[in-house]
Write a protein that holds these residues in place. Structure first.
Motif, PDB file in Angstrom:
ATOM      1  N   SER A  71       4.112  34.851  26.786  1.00 32.75           N
ATOM      2  CA  SER A  71       3.405  34.212  27.906  1.00 32.75           C
ATOM      3  C   SER A  71       4.071  34.545  29.234  1.00 32.75           C
ATOM      4  N   GLN A  72       5.390  34.694  29.217  1.00 30.66           N
ATOM      5  CA  GLN A  72       6.111  35.027  30.449  1.00 30.66           C
ATOM      6  C   GLN A  72       5.741  36.433  30.945  1.00 30.66           C
ATOM      7  N   VAL A  73       5.453  37.332  30.019  1.00 30.49           N
ATOM      8  CA  VAL A  73       4.992  38.679  30.395  1.00 30.49           C
ATOM      9  C   VAL A  73       3.633  38.562  31.087  1.00 30.49           C
ATOM     10  N   GLU A  74       2.766  37.720  30.537  1.00 32.55           N
ATOM     11  CA  GLU A  74       1.449  37.525  31.139  1.00 32.55           C
ATOM     12  C   GLU A  74       1.579  36.917  32.541  1.00 32.55           C
ATOM     13  N   VAL A  75       2.465  35.948  32.676  1.00 33.13           N
ATOM     14  CA  VAL A  75       2.700  35.317  33.982  1.00 33.13           C
ATOM     15  C   VAL A  75       3.162  36.360  34.998  1.00 33.13           C
ATOM     16  N   ASN A  76       4.076  37.230  34.592  1.00 37.13           N
ATOM     17  CA  ASN A  76       4.574  38.275  35.498  1.00 37.13           C
ATOM     18  C   ASN A  76       3.476  39.251  35.904  1.00 37.13           C
ATOM     19  N   ASN A  77       2.607  39.611  34.953  1.00 40.06           N
ATOM     20  CA  ASN A  77       1.483  40.507  35.266  1.00 40.06           C
ATOM     21  C   ASN A  77       0.534  39.866  36.267  1.00 40.06           C
ATOM     22  N   ILE A  78       0.278  38.580  36.082  1.00 41.34           N
ATOM     23  CA  ILE A  78      -0.612  37.848  36.995  1.00 41.34           C
ATOM     24  C   ILE A  78       0.015  37.752  38.384  1.00 41.34           C
ATOM     25  N   ALA A  79       1.307  37.412  38.431  1.00 48.29           N
ATOM     26  CA  ALA A  79       1.999  37.281  39.720  1.00 48.29           C
ATOM     27  C   ALA A  79       1.994  38.601  40.491  1.00 48.29           C
ATOM     28  N   LYS A  80       2.242  39.695  39.777  1.00 48.91           N
ATOM     29  CA  LYS A  80       2.259  41.022  40.403  1.00 48.91           C
ATOM     30  C   LYS A  80       0.900  41.352  41.028  1.00 48.91           C
ATOM     31  N   ALA A  81      -0.159  41.034  40.289  1.00 50.00           N
ATOM     32  CA  ALA A  81      -1.512  41.303  40.782  1.00 50.00           C
ATOM     33  C   ALA A  81      -1.833  40.468  42.018  1.00 50.00           C
ATOM     34  N   LEU A  82      -1.426  39.204  42.009  1.00 51.23           N
ATOM     35  CA  LEU A  82      -1.680  38.331  43.158  1.00 51.23           C
ATOM     36  C   LEU A  82      -0.903  38.800  44.386  1.00 51.23           C
ATOM     37  N   ALA A  88       5.958  31.777  40.012  1.00 55.65           N
ATOM     38  CA  ALA A  88       6.054  32.463  38.718  1.00 55.65           C
ATOM     39  C   ALA A  88       7.415  32.201  38.079  1.00 55.65           C
ATOM     40  N   GLU A  89       8.465  32.234  38.892  1.00 53.94           N
ATOM     41  CA  GLU A  89       9.819  31.960  38.373  1.00 53.94           C
ATOM     42  C   GLU A  89       9.920  30.529  37.848  1.00 53.94           C
ATOM     43  N   ALA A  90       9.299  29.595  38.560  1.00 55.27           N
ATOM     44  CA  ALA A  90       9.337  28.180  38.138  1.00 55.27           C
ATOM     45  C   ALA A  90       8.594  27.996  36.821  1.00 55.27           C
ATOM     46  N   LEU A  91       7.423  28.642  36.695  1.00 50.01           N
ATOM     47  CA  LEU A  91       6.652  28.535  35.454  1.00 50.01           C
ATOM     48  C   LEU A  91       7.392  29.204  34.301  1.00 50.01           C
ATOM     49  N   ASN A  92       7.966  30.372  34.551  1.00 54.29           N
ATOM     50  CA  ASN A  92       8.694  31.071  33.492  1.00 54.29           C
ATOM     51  C   ASN A  92       9.934  30.301  33.040  1.00 54.29           C
TER      52      ASN A  92
END
Length: 302
Positions: free
Chosen positions: A141-152, A167-171
């Motif tokens: 899930s953390q990989v998905e979060v990073n992909n989403i953050a990068k896109a935003l 993203a860091e807080a969620l991860n």
């Protein structure tokens, strides 16, 4: 529907009902919405396409849904192996400004049969050859979060610092969840659990557990009588005390097997959407994952 939609879809210039200053993001189903909302904060508009309570395996977009995608700045989905309609829909949308994000990009997906542990459990020919349920692993899930953050960050550079911070807080929360699962499984006396739907392959692999699924990757596929007989013998042999089902689909098969072997049934939520009860309680992804761990304890700690 797809061929006719491109003529009726409005362009971004025609947007009047939304705040055009904010980034407009459309996400497919609940985990994608939750991850995106957490990363985005209040600086963007995030919309959920597949409503909670709908079964996303069977869901197909309407022309109205396609207009929402067309009018978005960013479209976020999990994987071509889960939202099977995305390729067809995206081909029909004529908008080079739409940023498309496959959140599972970069994750090595398990073969469907591999995720279901044994070849004879493979009922997934009609769905996909890969298991897309990566959001059920707190690590992936953390990989998905990073992909989403990068896109935003690429779509809205002025808010880059905020997206990174969120993203860091969620991860960090996902890492805590990972530790919680590890600490629990370290005390496990049993390593197997029986599920109605083969959604927990990544979760099992992450923590050295084995899921024994009644059905395949699609929850609406019922096992044959022969398969059910085989599972009955297997679960009796292993002294299985709990059969897991999910609230968004029929629990009939899980209940039948449980009755046959004298086991009880419990909910294990694949987080493909929140139930009405979960929404009323104000639960989110992290809460449900913790509830899942409590349910799993009934199988692995006994």
């Amino acid at each position: 529907m797809v061929s006719g939609c491109s003529n009726t879809v409005s362009t971004k210039n025609e947007k009047t009902s939304v705040d055009s200053k904010k980034l407009q993001i459309v996400t497919t189903f609940y985990p994608m919405y939750y991850f995106t909302k957490e990363v985005a904060g209040s600086s963007v508009n995030v919309e959920l396409l597949i409503p909670n309570g709908a079964e996303p395996h069977d869901w197909e977009p309407t022309a109205k849904d396609m207009i929402k995608i067309q009018n978005a700045d960013v479209f976020i989905y999990n994987s071509q192996y889960f939202e099977l309609w995305t390729e067809k829909v995206l081909k029909s949308i004529n908008d080079s400004n739409l940023k498309v994000v496959e959140a599972a990009n970069g994750i090595k997906l398990m073969d469907a049969l591999e995720s279901e542990d044994e070849e004879e459990h493979g009922h997934s020919e009609h769905t996909s050859s890969k298991d897309p349920h990566v959001w059920l692993s707190p690590v992936l899930s953390q990989v998905e979060v990073n992909n989403i953050a990068k896109a935003l960050e690429q779509a809205d550079p002025k808010n880059k610092d905020q997206f990174q911070k969120n993203a860091e807080a969620l991860n960090a929360k996902l890492a805590d969840l990972d530790h919680l699962y590890k600490d629990t499984v370290d005390k496990a006396k049993k390593k197997e659990f029986v599920t109605q739907h083969a959604a927990f392959g990544y979760l099992a692999k992450q923590y050295g557990l084995t899921q024994i699924p009644i059905a395949g990757l699609s929850p609406d596929v019922e096992p044959t009588l022969g398969k059910l007989t085989e599972l009955t013998e297997l679960t009796k042999k292993k002294n299985t005390e709990v059969i897991y089902f999910e609230e968004m689909t029929s629990s009939k098969v899980a209940e039948t097997l449980a009755k046959e072997i004298g086991a009880k049934t419990e909910v294990l939520n694949p987080l493909e959407g929140l139930t009405k009860k979960e929404q009323e309680k104000g639960l989110d992804y992290l809460d449900v994952m913790k509830n899942n761990l409590e349910s799993l304890k009934l199988s692995i700690l006994d």
